[in-house]
Design a protein around this motif. Structure first.
Motif, PDB file in Angstrom:
ATOM      1  N   LEU A  72      -1.215  -1.308  -4.577  1.00 42.68           N
ATOM      2  CA  LEU A  72      -0.503  -1.570  -5.820  1.00 42.68           C
ATOM      3  C   LEU A  72      -1.217  -2.678  -6.595  1.00 42.68           C
ATOM      4  O   LEU A  72      -1.521  -3.744  -6.044  1.00 42.68           O
ATOM      5  CB  LEU A  72       0.935  -1.988  -5.527  1.00 42.68           C
ATOM      6  N   THR A  73      -1.496  -2.418  -7.870  1.00 42.74           N
ATOM      7  CA  THR A  73      -2.129  -3.406  -8.737  1.00 42.74           C
ATOM      8  C   THR A  73      -1.192  -3.731  -9.897  1.00 42.74           C
ATOM      9  O   THR A  73      -0.243  -2.987 -10.188  1.00 42.74           O
ATOM     10  CB  THR A  73      -3.466  -2.896  -9.296  1.00 42.74           C
ATOM     11  N   ALA A 117       0.193  -0.188 -11.214  1.00 42.20           N
ATOM     12  CA  ALA A 117      -0.571   1.050 -11.026  1.00 42.20           C
ATOM     13  C   ALA A 117      -1.027   1.109  -9.580  1.00 42.20           C
ATOM     14  O   ALA A 117      -1.087   0.091  -8.872  1.00 42.20           O
ATOM     15  CB  ALA A 117      -1.773   1.099 -11.971  1.00 42.20           C
ATOM     16  N   TRP A 118      -1.369   2.311  -9.144  1.00 44.97           N
ATOM     17  CA  TRP A 118      -1.918   2.515  -7.806  1.00 44.97           C
ATOM     18  C   TRP A 118      -3.407   2.804  -7.928  1.00 44.97           C
ATOM     19  O   TRP A 118      -3.823   3.614  -8.746  1.00 44.97           O
ATOM     20  CB  TRP A 118      -1.213   3.666  -7.106  1.00 44.97           C
ATOM     21  N   TYR A 127       0.818  -1.203   0.000  1.00 41.80           N
ATOM     22  CA  TYR A 127       0.000   0.000   0.000  1.00 41.80           C
ATOM     23  C   TYR A 127       0.860   1.264   0.000  1.00 41.80           C
ATOM     24  O   TYR A 127       2.046   1.237   0.334  1.00 41.80           O
ATOM     25  CB  TYR A 127      -0.865   0.054   1.271  1.00 41.80           C
ATOM     26  N   ARG A 128       0.186   2.362  -0.340  1.00 40.39           N
ATOM     27  CA  ARG A 128       0.760   3.660  -0.035  1.00 40.39           C
ATOM     28  C   ARG A 128      -0.367   4.582   0.436  1.00 40.39           C
ATOM     29  O   ARG A 128      -1.524   4.444   0.004  1.00 40.39           O
ATOM     30  CB  ARG A 128       1.500   4.271  -1.226  1.00 40.39           C
ATOM     31  N   PHE A 129      -0.017   5.467   1.349  1.00 36.87           N
ATOM     32  CA  PHE A 129      -0.970   6.435   1.870  1.00 36.87           C
ATOM     33  C   PHE A 129      -0.553   7.812   1.372  1.00 36.87           C
ATOM     34  O   PHE A 129       0.615   8.210   1.514  1.00 36.87           O
ATOM     35  CB  PHE A 129      -0.984   6.401   3.395  1.00 36.87           C
TER      36      PHE A 129
END
Length: 382
Positions: free
Chosen positions: A215-216, A223-224, A197-199
């Motif tokens: 993250l996908t 992509a995010w 993840y990213r926040f």
């Protein structure tokens, strides 16, 4: 560590990754390979049970369930993730408590001569605080490793009460790493089908609000994507977005110069996510080197001066291994007599000449037997 490009794509599991990258320092051509470390062979164990290279020494600075010498504070059980913060001419080392009850975090304050001058609590009333991460504004993010766990923002100086940060998502948190360049925070998840993840805070430096993303990967392209419900109920955050890229047991997380390194214990890997190129590479995989010294990968930190990574083991033969910028992985230290423990919380002080870490259950194998160490020696600067 400035990765300029990623190349030689290969399929690993269900997604494609790049198997090499170059740097401004000696280039990474492949995932790290077993080799001689920059500090030489480990010497016999010292009086503290620590095997170190020539020229390095250790001391125990705190023991779980015992009063920290020179203070009135009882050091917490099961010490886990940690970080160092500058404090005038001295520094502070913070440490989580990975306890199902009575978790939280504590801190040790050192003066300029590395004497412990204070110890105190910075977080109470939380559960199973495993790893976390330091922020550029000098707070410590303490992460709960439980289903729908929280991130807590704490004050290493012990002056401001901790704050729960629900916008950062409720899941089985492990570690966090701040990226001041893109103004995001990366987060790992400790489950076998976990996400990365990213926040994205609404305002950098304020974690009260923002967007959690995952993250996908679709057709090899990363992509995010926004997580619709960061609260994670009734659907877990990792299962809300199609094509979420899976990682087997996310552990430590460390950001340096455009690259976020993170570890996965289920497959003994160290990943390198290039935040600019939006690509991912393997910095280490124990299946891709002979006689791998690093197994049970867990917490990770790095030296800004040398670019070396230090990766702690939860298992294996209880080592902290070094991964150098020129692609060598080797033991840096090993604990003797701690077979029922794990190594946690590696962190360098601001000057980069002292390394702190804990043996979570010490020689007793009990959460009340944890030991927190300091290693001093000629850490390299380039």
């Amino acid at each position: 560590m400035d990765r300029r490009n990623l190349f030689r794509a290969a399929v690993v599991g269900t997604g494609s990754v790049a198997f090499g990258f170059t740097m401004t320092r000696p280039s990474f051509a492949d995932p790290a390979q077993t080799g001689p470390g920059p500090y030489g062979a480990l010497q016999p164990a010292d009086a503290n049970g620590v095997m170190l290279p020539q020229g390095f020494t250790s001391r125990v600075v705190a023991r779980s369930s015992q009063t920290v010498p020179g203070t009135s504070y009882t050091w917490h059980g099961a010490p886990d993730g940690g970080a160092c913060f500058a404090d005038g001419n001295g520094w502070i080392y913070v440490s989580n408590a990975e306890l199902s009850t009575g978790g939280g975090a504590g801190a040790l304050r050192f003066d300029a001569s590395a004497n412990v001058v204070d110890a105190y609590r910075i977080l109470n009333g939380t559960r199973t605080n495993c790893a976390g991460g330091a922020t550029p504004w000098n707070t410590w993010l303490s992460c709960e490793e439980v289903d729908r766990g929280y991130v807590y923002e704490t004050d290493p100086f012990g002056e401001t009460a901790a704050s729960q940060r629900p916008a950062m998502g409720r899941f089985k948190h492990e570690a966090a790493a701040c990226d001041p360049d893109l103004e995001v925070i990366y987060l790992t998840e400790d489950v076998s089908d976990g996400a990365f993840y990213r926040f994205v805070p609404t305002t950098w430096g304020n974690l009260a609000s923002g967007q959690l993303q995952v993250l996908t990967e679709t057709g090899g392209t990363l992509a995010w994507a926004n997580v619709p419900d960061p609260d994670g109920s009734p659907t877990a955050t990792r299962n809300q977005v199609a094509n979420t890229k899976r990682f087997n047991g996310g552990e430590g997380c460390h950001y340096a110069n455009g690259v976020c390194f993170f570890t996965t214990k289920g497959d003994n890997r160290v990943w390198a996510y290039d935040t600019v190129a939006n690509t991912i590479a393997l910095a280490y995989d124990d299946n891709l080197t002979s006689n791998p010294p690093l197994t049970g990968v867990d917490n990770i930190t790095g030296s800004p001066a040398s670019g070396d990574l230090f990766v702690a083991e939860d298992g294996g033969n209880l080592e902290i291994c070094i991964i150098t910028p020129d692609d060598v992985v080797a033991p840096f230290l090993r604990l003797s007599g701690h077979g029922s423990s794990e190594i946690t919380g590696p962190a360098l002080n601001p000057a980069g000449n002292r390394l702190y870490f804990s043996s979570q259950r010490g020689t007793s194998g009990s959460t009340s037997g944890g030991m927190t160490f300091e290693v001093t020696g000629p850490f390299r600067s380039a």
